[in-house]
Scaffold this motif. Structure first.
Motif, PDB file in Angstrom:
ATOM      1  N   THR A 107      10.679 -12.453   2.550  1.00  0.00           N
ATOM      2  CA  THR A 107      10.821 -11.772   1.312  1.00  0.00           C
ATOM      3  C   THR A 107      10.184 -10.290   1.068  1.00  0.00           C
ATOM      4  OG1 THR A 107       8.497 -12.784   0.772  1.00  0.00           O
ATOM      5  CG2 THR A 107      10.314 -14.179   0.232  1.00  0.00           C
ATOM      6  N   ASP A 136       1.205 -17.227   0.207  1.00  0.00           N
ATOM      7  CA  ASP A 136       1.804 -17.766   1.626  1.00  0.00           C
ATOM      8  C   ASP A 136       3.001 -16.901   1.850  1.00  0.00           C
ATOM      9  OD1 ASP A 136      -0.099 -19.467   1.849  1.00  0.00           O
ATOM     10  OD2 ASP A 136       0.866 -21.144   1.266  1.00  0.00           O
ATOM     11  N   TYR A 137       3.118 -16.218   2.980  1.00  0.00           N
ATOM     12  CA  TYR A 137       4.363 -15.553   3.335  1.00  0.00           C
ATOM     13  C   TYR A 137       4.964 -16.010   4.568  1.00  0.00           C
ATOM     14  CZ  TYR A 137       2.513 -12.409  -0.091  1.00  0.00           C
ATOM     15  OH  TYR A 137       1.995 -11.857  -1.269  1.00  0.00           O
ATOM     16  N   GLN A 138       6.357 -15.957   4.789  1.00  0.00           N
ATOM     17  CA  GLN A 138       7.101 -16.416   6.010  1.00  0.00           C
ATOM     18  C   GLN A 138       7.608 -14.854   6.832  1.00  0.00           C
ATOM     19  OE1 GLN A 138      10.758 -18.250   5.166  1.00  0.00           O
ATOM     20  NE2 GLN A 138      10.894 -18.905   7.282  1.00  0.00           N
ATOM     21  N   PRO A 192       5.757  -7.593   1.092  1.00  0.00           N
ATOM     22  CA  PRO A 192       5.060  -7.146   2.075  1.00  0.00           C
ATOM     23  C   PRO A 192       5.424  -6.050   3.061  1.00  0.00           C
ATOM     24  CG  PRO A 192       5.181  -9.665   2.000  1.00  0.00           C
ATOM     25  CD  PRO A 192       6.128  -8.955   1.084  1.00  0.00           C
ATOM     26  N   THR A 208       4.681 -19.485   8.470  1.00  0.00           N
ATOM     27  CA  THR A 208       4.347 -19.529   7.024  1.00  0.00           C
ATOM     28  C   THR A 208       2.604 -19.021   7.228  1.00  0.00           C
ATOM     29  OG1 THR A 208       6.114 -20.535   5.928  1.00  0.00           O
ATOM     30  CG2 THR A 208       4.118 -20.101   4.754  1.00  0.00           C
ATOM     31  N   PHE A 226       9.444 -10.033   7.252  1.00  0.00           N
ATOM     32  CA  PHE A 226       9.125 -10.760   6.067  1.00  0.00           C
ATOM     33  C   PHE A 226      10.315 -11.443   5.668  1.00  0.00           C
ATOM     34  CE2 PHE A 226       4.990  -8.686   6.320  1.00  0.00           C
ATOM     35  CZ  PHE A 226       4.165  -9.711   6.424  1.00  0.00           C
ATOM     36  N   VAL A 247       0.176  -6.592   1.828  1.00  0.00           N
ATOM     37  CA  VAL A 247       0.845  -7.462   0.909  1.00  0.00           C
ATOM     38  C   VAL A 247       0.158  -7.311  -0.534  1.00  0.00           C
ATOM     39  CG1 VAL A 247       1.013  -9.358   2.839  1.00  0.00           C
ATOM     40  CG2 VAL A 247      -1.047  -9.250   1.357  1.00  0.00           C
TER      41      VAL A 247
END
Length: 279
Positions: free
Chosen positions: A180, A210-212, A183, A153, A178, A205
């Motif tokens: 989600t 915060d991005y996984q 992005p 993350t 990603f 983005v």
């Protein structure tokens, strides 16, 4: 008849009665007296000529005494105007005793100060440029790294132009995604390398957050790592600022030195002329 020689004749026979008594020296007559030496007439009063036909007063063969027209002793010549006596070095005009000689101002050390500032400005420009390049490269290098197959993350901000890097070494086939939607991955234009890291994807983005993210490779056992950093284009501001400093700072220092040199030389020339008129 016998004729006696005169008394002064050496052949004359001396009469015993005319001899002086024994033990007494002969007597002679007194020495011849001479008259007194001729007297010179006294010199006429100052400003009146001497009588015609009389030699000037003073010892025979010498010029008349007096300061006017007096000749120097034999072997000495009077010094000519503007020339020192023979055998002596020329004399130059000096200030009165005890009065210090005036110096020409400003001093030449001001020129040295000006060019010292120019040298320092060149050094500062080079240091600022190098520091800008190094800081830009350090800011673009990955600050977060992870291994293939690891879900991480990360905090991403579109204003910082985030990017995905791959460690240089063995060539691999990778795949990233990603967790989600939103992005996106954008292929870079050209090859960019920062500290043994190669930029492989730009991360677009929609907003800061915060991005996984997960990345995998097809090659097994490869010592490859991934990293999140910044695009070099976003860090170009530090490089551009360093380049401007490299040009402007030394130029300003050199210009200052040139102006200082001209001002000092002009003022020293004016000071020399002023001192020459005062002497």
């Amino acid at each position: 008849m016998t004729v006696e020689p005169p008394p002064g004749d050496p052949t004359r026979r001396v009469n015993p009665d005319e001899r002086p008594p024994y033990g007494q020296p002969p007597q002679y007559g007194p020495p011849q007296q001479y008259g007194p030496p001729p007297q010179q007439p006294p010199p006429p009063p100052y400003g009146q000529p001497q009588p015609y036909g009389q030699p000037p007063s003073g010892p025979y063969g010498q010029p008349p005494s007096g300061p006017y027209g007096q000749q120097p002793p034999y072997g000495q010549q009077p010094p000519q105007y503007g020339q020192p006596p023979y055998g002596q070095p020329p004399q130059f005009a000096q200030p009165p005793y005890g009065q210090p000689q005036q110096k020409v101002k400003p001093g030449l050390w001001w020129i040295a100060v000006g060019w010292g500032v120019a040298i320092v400005s060149v050094i500062v420009g080079v240091v600022v440029f190098g520091g800008g390049v190094i800081s830009s490269a350090a800011s673009a290098a990955p600050s977060r790294t992870f291994a293939p197959g690891e879900a991480v993350t990360v905090s991403l901000d579109p204003a910082e132009h985030p990017a995905l890097y791959l460690s240089k070494g063995q060539a691999v086939h990778y795949k990233c995604q990603f967790a989600t939607e939103g992005p996106k991955f954008v292929a870079p234009t050209g090859t960019q390398t920062v500290n043994n890291w190669e930029l492989i994807q730009l991360l677009n983005v929609p907003k800061k957050g915060d991005y996984q993210l997960t990345c995998t490779i097809e090659e097994q056992g490869a010592s490859t790592k991934f990293g999140i950093g910044r695009d070099l284009a976003s860090a170009a501001g530090g490089i551009v600022g360093g380049a401007l400093a490299l040009i402007l700072v030394p130029a300003a220092g050199v210009l200052f030195a040139i102006v200082m040199t001209v001002v000092v030389l002009v003022r020293r020339g004016s000071a020399r002329k002023r001192l020459a008129t005062m002497r």
